[in-house]
Design an enzyme around this catalytic site. Sequence first.
Site, PDB file in Angstrom:
ATOM      1  CG  HIS A  45      -0.157 -11.293  -4.147  1.00 13.14           C
ATOM      2  ND1 HIS A  45      -1.036 -12.018  -3.473  1.00 13.14           N
ATOM      3  CD2 HIS A  45      -0.123 -10.335  -3.640  1.00 13.14           C
ATOM      4  CE1 HIS A  45      -1.628 -11.434  -2.441  1.00 13.14           C
ATOM      5  NE2 HIS A  45      -1.170 -10.222  -2.523  1.00 13.14           N
TER       6      HIS A  45
ATOM      7  CG  ASP B 264      -2.813  -7.956   4.995  1.00 10.68           C
ATOM      8  OD1 ASP B 264      -1.737  -8.165   4.562  1.00 10.68           O
ATOM      9  OD2 ASP B 264      -4.075  -7.686   4.458  1.00 10.68           O
TER      10      ASP B 264
ATOM     11  CD  GLU C 138       1.928 -10.260  -0.504  1.00 10.57           C
ATOM     12  OE1 GLU C 138       1.913  -8.869  -0.975  1.00 10.57           O
ATOM     13  OE2 GLU C 138       0.993 -10.558   0.359  1.00 10.57           O
TER      14      GLU C 138
ATOM     15  CG  HIS D 147      -1.035  -5.408  -4.320  1.00  8.71           C
ATOM     16  ND1 HIS D 147       0.175  -5.380  -3.596  1.00  8.71           N
ATOM     17  CD2 HIS D 147      -1.910  -6.552  -3.747  1.00  8.71           C
ATOM     18  CE1 HIS D 147       0.003  -6.265  -2.536  1.00  8.71           C
ATOM     19  NE2 HIS D 147      -1.162  -7.058  -2.682  1.00  8.71           N
TER      20      HIS D 147
ATOM     21  NE  ARG E  39      -3.952  -2.119   2.097  1.00  6.82           N
ATOM     22  CZ  ARG E  39      -4.025  -3.397   2.286  1.00  6.82           C
ATOM     23  NH1 ARG E  39      -2.604  -4.118   2.549  1.00  6.82           N
ATOM     24  NH2 ARG E  39      -5.021  -3.973   2.135  1.00  6.82           N
TER      25      ARG E  39
END
Length: 364
Positions: A192, A264, A330, A118, A93
């Site tokens: 991803h 996350d 990631e 992304h 982000r």
Amino acid sequence: MPAWSARSHVTGGRKPVKELFGKLADGTEIHSWSLANGGTRMKVLSYGGIVQSLEVPDRQGRYANISLGFDNIEDYVARSPYFGALIGRYGNRIGKGRFTLDGKTYQVDVNDGENSLHGGAQGFDKRVWDIEPFTKGSDVGLYLYCTSVDGEMGYPGTLKVKVTYTLTKHGDWRIDYEATTDRTTVVNLTSHVYWNLAGEGSGTIENHELKIAASRYTPVDSGLIPTGEPAPVAGTPFDFRRTKAIGEDLREAHQQLLYAKGIDHNWVLDKGISAKPEWIATLKDPSSGRTLRMATTEPGLQFYSGNFLDGTLVGPSGKTYRQGGALCLETQHFPDSPNQPSFPSTVLKPGVTYRSTTVHSFTR
Ligand code: BGC
């Protein structure tokens, strides 16, 4: 006996094979490239550089596809939450999709609440990549090329990107990213893949065990933008310095877990940026024995526990994907780096080549 030796009979890289996967609405043909080496098999799409399947054996030698995806191009175009895709120009982000470079403020595409995620709505995951296969010594692989023109999704500079997917004779999947620009810009490329080492569609990853070589992570606000101050993982659900089942602390009522509906978050890797890929994480599924080890040159790792999978997507196995049906690891620079002066820089200037490498090794 090392796991590799049991698999040596399947070693032997062949030139990647291309077949038609489907067509976009405008008639553009999307191809699937099949690669195999060292016991690992994968299929890669020219759409998004997507890893459409990745198969490795379990401890009994039984193969399974351990990455979530679809069996048709329409689902990838219409509803994929980045399954298997290459992510750019900026993985993760950027707060309000805004940043300042050399005194000029840029507004990039906002596609996640008030933030950019992304690379924006038409990121590299939705691009058709030019693909060239190669065999080099005992390696097989693909070169993937794409050019993003000046101003695309709001980003300055024409960015030329080359990504190399290599399968080695040991069955390792290596990704080398390179990019150049003609104007100062920001870049943060990643991959991803949604991993479920028991096989896509087989259930939750909460029993998978994970270890991450990081003593700190970057706490976020309710929009998942880092507050700017890395915090110690010690004494929190974010402590994966010792191997831990993913589900172990996932239901703690920790504010950070509440914000993200689970994990996350970006881990600040202890090794920092490195010239060569260094080991950073190990993921193991105790039931199948399949184990993924990751090494990278990057300073950060976003671990996403598949919180937003909600049972509405159907994978190639014919099963639906529910919350925790996979996880993403990631490798990247930290989220919102363009607005966080204390984070490692994501600025790329003309004349400099952006480089990043991540290696995935599979054992059982
Ligand atoms: C992000 C998640 C997002 C997911 C897919 C991950 O990389 O961290 O917040 O939901 O990608 O949409």
